[in-house]
Write an enzyme that holds these catalytic residues in place. Structure first.
Site, PDB file in Angstrom:
ATOM      1  N   CYS A 175       0.814  -1.222   0.000  1.00 58.26           N
ATOM      2  CA  CYS A 175       0.000   0.000   0.000  1.00 58.26           C
ATOM      3  C   CYS A 175       0.848   1.272   0.000  1.00 58.26           C
ATOM      4  CB  CYS A 175      -0.994  -0.044   1.154  1.00 58.26           C
ATOM      5  SG  CYS A 175      -2.442   0.989   0.834  1.00 58.26           S
ATOM      6  N   HIS A 229      -3.509  -5.522   2.158  1.00 52.50           N
ATOM      7  CA  HIS A 229      -3.264  -5.728   3.582  1.00 52.50           C
ATOM      8  C   HIS A 229      -3.867  -7.081   3.928  1.00 52.50           C
ATOM      9  CE1 HIS A 229      -2.217  -1.497   4.182  1.00 52.50           C
ATOM     10  NE2 HIS A 229      -3.256  -1.181   3.449  1.00 52.50           N
TER      11      HIS A 229
HETATM   12  N1  GLN Z   1      -2.055   6.850   2.150  1.00 52.66           N
HETATM   13  C1  GLN Z   1      -2.157   5.986   1.002  1.00 52.66           C
HETATM   14  C2  GLN Z   1      -3.498   6.076   0.343  1.00 52.66           C
HETATM   15  O1  GLN Z   1      -4.463   6.417   0.983  1.00 52.66           O
HETATM   16  C3  GLN Z   1      -1.819   4.549   1.401  1.00 52.66           C
HETATM   17  C4  GLN Z   1      -2.793   3.977   2.393  1.00 52.66           C
HETATM   18  C5  GLN Z   1      -2.367   2.684   3.016  1.00 52.66           C
HETATM   19  O2  GLN Z   1      -1.176   2.402   3.147  1.00 52.66           O
HETATM   20  N2  GLN Z   1      -3.324   1.879   3.424  1.00 52.66           N
HETATM   21  O3  GLN Z   1      -3.623   5.787  -0.832  1.00 52.66           O
END
Ligand code: GLN
Length: 256
Positions: free
Chosen positions: A99, A195
């Site tokens: 992510c 995740h």
């Molecule tokens: N901040 C990033 C987004 O919102 C990654 C989010 C995350 O790592 N879950 O796209």
């Protein structure tokens, strides 16, 4: 061929002080455990922001997810490690980036609050879209004999140009909600929005990373099979729940 106990994997966990969303530390625990169950030695070194990193000592590098704000802070540290990280990747170093960490492998992540410069290790970029893509996600990936399952929550949309995707989306949003692609694979690098944590849910992907790391260090190896019946049952349950009809048609439903 070497015996397992002669082999050792060192995992570098980058910036757990900031990139630590959704229990992705479970990915480290999973890699450690699947090595140790096989008698392969394993250790993890955590590097917080500001620490210097000797990539020559690492066999697997993990970057987790983070909020835009945390990514912005991390981005200031990336400049210092960019060259060494690039050499590691080009030299077939193994990386799993989830992510926010995945986005940082690319050129940039453009948010409404500003531009987060990435590592530019891959020819990909991310732009904040309208709304967040949140929910369960299922992929078909060449790296696994059964579907890859996980959970996504991101505002960024990632465009991978001609790069190879990690998987094709069977259910969920993926890289940008339109292309049908999820994640990216380059050499021994996996970038993904999944995740879960990803690796306990998808033991094949965990073993792909371990095998690549051992092969790079020691030459050809064959991982002993572990008893993954529970993991496969959990996977089958998720697939049944979200895409029963679709999978039955494609004949890729798994029951064992
Ligand atoms: N901040 C990033 C987004 O919102 C990654 C989010 C995350 O790592 N879950 O796209």
């Amino acid at each position: 061929m070497r015996t397992a106990s002669d082999m050792k994997i060192t995992i570098g966990h980058l910036y757990p002080d900031l990139l630590n969303l959704y229990g992705d530390r479970g990915n480290v625990a999973c890699m450690m455990k699947r090595c140790l169950w096989r008698g392969i030695q394993a250790e993890t070194i955590e590097f917080n922001t500001g620490d210097s990193i000797d990539f020559g000592k690492l066999d697997i590098v993990l970057l987790g997810g983070g909020s835009d704000r945390e990514q912005m802070i991390v981005c200031q540290n990336l400049k210092r490690i960019r060259e060494a990280f690039r050499d590691y990747v080009e030299n077939n170093g193994v990386v799993i980036a989830v992510c926010g960490g995945y986005q940082l492998l690319g050129k940039y992540y453009q948010t409404d609050a500003g531009r987060i410069e990435g590592l530019s290790l891959l020819d990909i970029y991310t732009e904040q879209g309208e709304g967040r893509m949140i929910g369960n996600i299922i992929l078909r990936s060449e790296l696994s004999d059964i579907p890859v399952v996980g959970f996504e929550n991101h505002g960024g949309r990632t465009y991978i140009n001609g790069c190879r995707p990690f998987g094709r989306v069977l259910y969920g949003g993926g890289n940008d909600g339109k292309s049908g692609f999820e994640g990216v694979v380059y050499k021994n690098v996996i970038g993904t929005y999944l995740h879960g944590p990803l690796l306990p849910k998808n033991s094949r992907i965990c073993d792909w990373l371990i095998e690549k790391a051992l092969r790079r260090k020691y030459g050809p190896v064959r991982l002993t099979e572990l008893d993954d019946r529970l993991e496969r049952l959990a996977n089958a349950y998720i697939c049944r729940r979200f895409l029963k009809k679709k999978l039955a048609r494609a004949n890729i439903m798994t029951e064992n």
